[in-house]
Design a protein around this motif. Sequence first.
Motif, PDB file in Angstrom:
ATOM      1  N   GLU A  76       0.817  -1.214   0.000  1.00 35.28           N
ATOM      2  CA  GLU A  76       0.000   0.000   0.000  1.00 35.28           C
ATOM      3  C   GLU A  76       0.853   1.268   0.000  1.00 35.28           C
ATOM      4  N   HIS A  77       1.964   1.268   0.757  1.00 36.41           N
ATOM      5  CA  HIS A  77       2.776   2.488   0.838  1.00 36.41           C
ATOM      6  C   HIS A  77       3.370   2.860  -0.522  1.00 36.41           C
ATOM      7  N   HIS A  78       3.651   1.881  -1.361  1.00 32.52           N
ATOM      8  CA  HIS A  78       4.148   2.190  -2.702  1.00 32.52           C
ATOM      9  C   HIS A  78       3.026   2.761  -3.577  1.00 32.52           C
ATOM     10  N   ARG A  79       1.838   2.191  -3.474  1.00 29.48           N
ATOM     11  CA  ARG A  79       0.710   2.663  -4.267  1.00 29.48           C
ATOM     12  C   ARG A  79       0.374   4.112  -3.924  1.00 29.48           C
ATOM     13  N   VAL A  80       0.301   4.404  -2.626  1.00 29.82           N
ATOM     14  CA  VAL A  80      -0.046   5.757  -2.189  1.00 29.82           C
ATOM     15  C   VAL A  80       1.032   6.757  -2.622  1.00 29.82           C
ATOM     16  N   ALA A  81       2.290   6.403  -2.412  1.00 26.88           N
ATOM     17  CA  ALA A  81       3.382   7.311  -2.802  1.00 26.88           C
ATOM     18  C   ALA A  81       3.370   7.569  -4.305  1.00 26.88           C
ATOM     19  N   ALA A  82       3.161   6.535  -5.091  1.00 30.39           N
ATOM     20  CA  ALA A  82       3.133   6.700  -6.548  1.00 30.39           C
ATOM     21  C   ALA A  82       1.988   7.618  -6.970  1.00 30.39           C
ATOM     22  N   GLN A  83       0.844   7.464  -6.339  1.00 26.93           N
ATOM     23  CA  GLN A  83      -0.292   8.322  -6.684  1.00 26.93           C
ATOM     24  C   GLN A  83      -0.018   9.773  -6.302  1.00 26.93           C
ATOM     25  N   TRP A  84       0.575   9.992  -5.150  1.00 32.58           N
ATOM     26  CA  TRP A  84       0.920  11.356  -4.739  1.00 32.58           C
ATOM     27  C   TRP A  84       1.920  11.973  -5.714  1.00 32.58           C
ATOM     28  N   LEU A  85       2.936  11.223  -6.066  1.00 33.02           N
ATOM     29  CA  LEU A  85       3.954  11.758  -6.970  1.00 33.02           C
ATOM     30  C   LEU A  85       3.385  12.030  -8.358  1.00 33.02           C
ATOM     31  N   ALA A  86       2.520  11.152  -8.837  1.00 25.87           N
ATOM     32  CA  ALA A  86       1.868  11.403 -10.132  1.00 25.87           C
ATOM     33  C   ALA A  86       0.999  12.654 -10.047  1.00 25.87           C
ATOM     34  N   GLY A  87       0.319  12.838  -8.924  1.00 25.63           N
ATOM     35  CA  GLY A  87      -0.506  14.037  -8.747  1.00 25.63           C
ATOM     36  C   GLY A  87       0.327  15.306  -8.705  1.00 25.63           C
ATOM     37  N   ILE A  88       1.455  15.251  -8.003  1.00 19.28           N
ATOM     38  CA  ILE A  88       2.346  16.415  -7.937  1.00 19.28           C
ATOM     39  C   ILE A  88       2.897  16.734  -9.327  1.00 19.28           C
ATOM     40  N   GLY A  89       3.301  15.686 -10.052  1.00 22.72           N
ATOM     41  CA  GLY A  89       3.798  15.890 -11.419  1.00 22.72           C
ATOM     42  C   GLY A  89       2.721  16.475 -12.322  1.00 22.72           C
ATOM     43  N   GLY A  90       1.492  15.986 -12.173  1.00 25.44           N
ATOM     44  CA  GLY A  90       0.383  16.525 -12.963  1.00 25.44           C
ATOM     45  C   GLY A  90       0.109  17.979 -12.634  1.00 25.44           C
ATOM     46  N   ALA A  91       0.148  18.300 -11.332  1.00 24.51           N
ATOM     47  CA  ALA A  91      -0.069  19.693 -10.920  1.00 24.51           C
ATOM     48  C   ALA A  91       1.037  20.592 -11.472  1.00 24.51           C
ATOM     49  N   GLY A  92       2.280  20.102 -11.426  1.00 17.86           N
ATOM     50  CA  GLY A  92       3.382  20.871 -12.001  1.00 17.86           C
ATOM     51  C   GLY A  92       3.188  21.117 -13.482  1.00 17.86           C
ATOM     52  N   THR A  93       2.702  20.109 -14.185  1.00 14.09           N
ATOM     53  CA  THR A  93       2.455  20.250 -15.617  1.00 14.09           C
ATOM     54  C   THR A  93       1.359  21.285 -15.883  1.00 14.09           C
ATOM     55  N   VAL A  94       0.311  21.270 -15.063  1.00 15.26           N
ATOM     56  CA  VAL A  94      -0.766  22.265 -15.214  1.00 15.26           C
ATOM     57  C   VAL A  94      -0.221  23.670 -14.988  1.00 15.26           C
ATOM     58  N   VAL A  95       0.607  23.840 -13.954  1.00 17.59           N
ATOM     59  CA  VAL A  95       1.207  25.153 -13.679  1.00 17.59           C
ATOM     60  C   VAL A  95       2.090  25.575 -14.849  1.00 17.59           C
ATOM     61  N   MET A  96       2.884  24.629 -15.357  1.00 15.62           N
ATOM     62  CA  MET A  96       3.757  24.933 -16.489  1.00 15.62           C
ATOM     63  C   MET A  96       2.931  25.394 -17.698  1.00 15.62           C
ATOM     64  N   LEU A  97       1.886  24.657 -18.014  1.00 11.99           N
ATOM     65  CA  LEU A  97       1.057  25.025 -19.165  1.00 11.99           C
ATOM     66  C   LEU A  97       0.335  26.351 -18.932  1.00 11.99           C
ATOM     67  N   GLY A  98      -0.076  26.595 -17.683  1.00 18.34           N
ATOM     68  CA  GLY A  98      -0.667  27.894 -17.361  1.00 18.34           C
ATOM     69  C   GLY A  98       0.331  29.010 -17.584  1.00 18.34           C
TER      70      GLY A  98
END
Length: 169
Positions: free
Chosen positions: A100-122
């Motif tokens: 579970e700890h790997h699944r949760v960490a991966a989801q958080w990191l993917a979310g952070i990367g996605g948020a960074g991409t949104v900020v970059m595109l903005g």
Amino acid sequence: MDALFRGIATFFRLDDTGWERHANPWSVWTRVAIWPALVLALWSIHWIGWWAALPLSLIALWAFINPRAFPPPASTRSWASRGVLGERIYLARKERPIPEHHRVAAQWLAGIGGAGTVVMLGGLVIASPSLFVAGAVTAFFAKMWFIDRMVWLFDDMARDHSVYAAWMR
């Protein structure tokens, strides 16, 4: 999120042979180099207008070809190879559950990367270099941390599952 990851793997034709070829460190590191090139090509829209489509097209073509452009590695013991093998395990987590700890960490990191991409595109849309760079750097470091987490996942799963341990050579 699962559908997105599986769709990406399917789009890049990552079957058993594709995954093995993508585990070549040359494939990994040349894919890592795509991000700075993509960031520069995106920002070049403000310098050269629609001519930026040319470098963006070349980058997209290389991103598509890259996972199959290199032979399978002689060894999969490198950090880069284990990161790719961990991504493969992560995508197969419904068939063989992961901790579970790997699944949760991966989801958080993917979310952070996605948020960074949104900020970059903005930042790209409003022509703000500081927002653009901040988003790009955030997305890049989230992806690198994600790969590192996949190395950890691979190491944990290979210790407990012979099918994954057999991927190490």
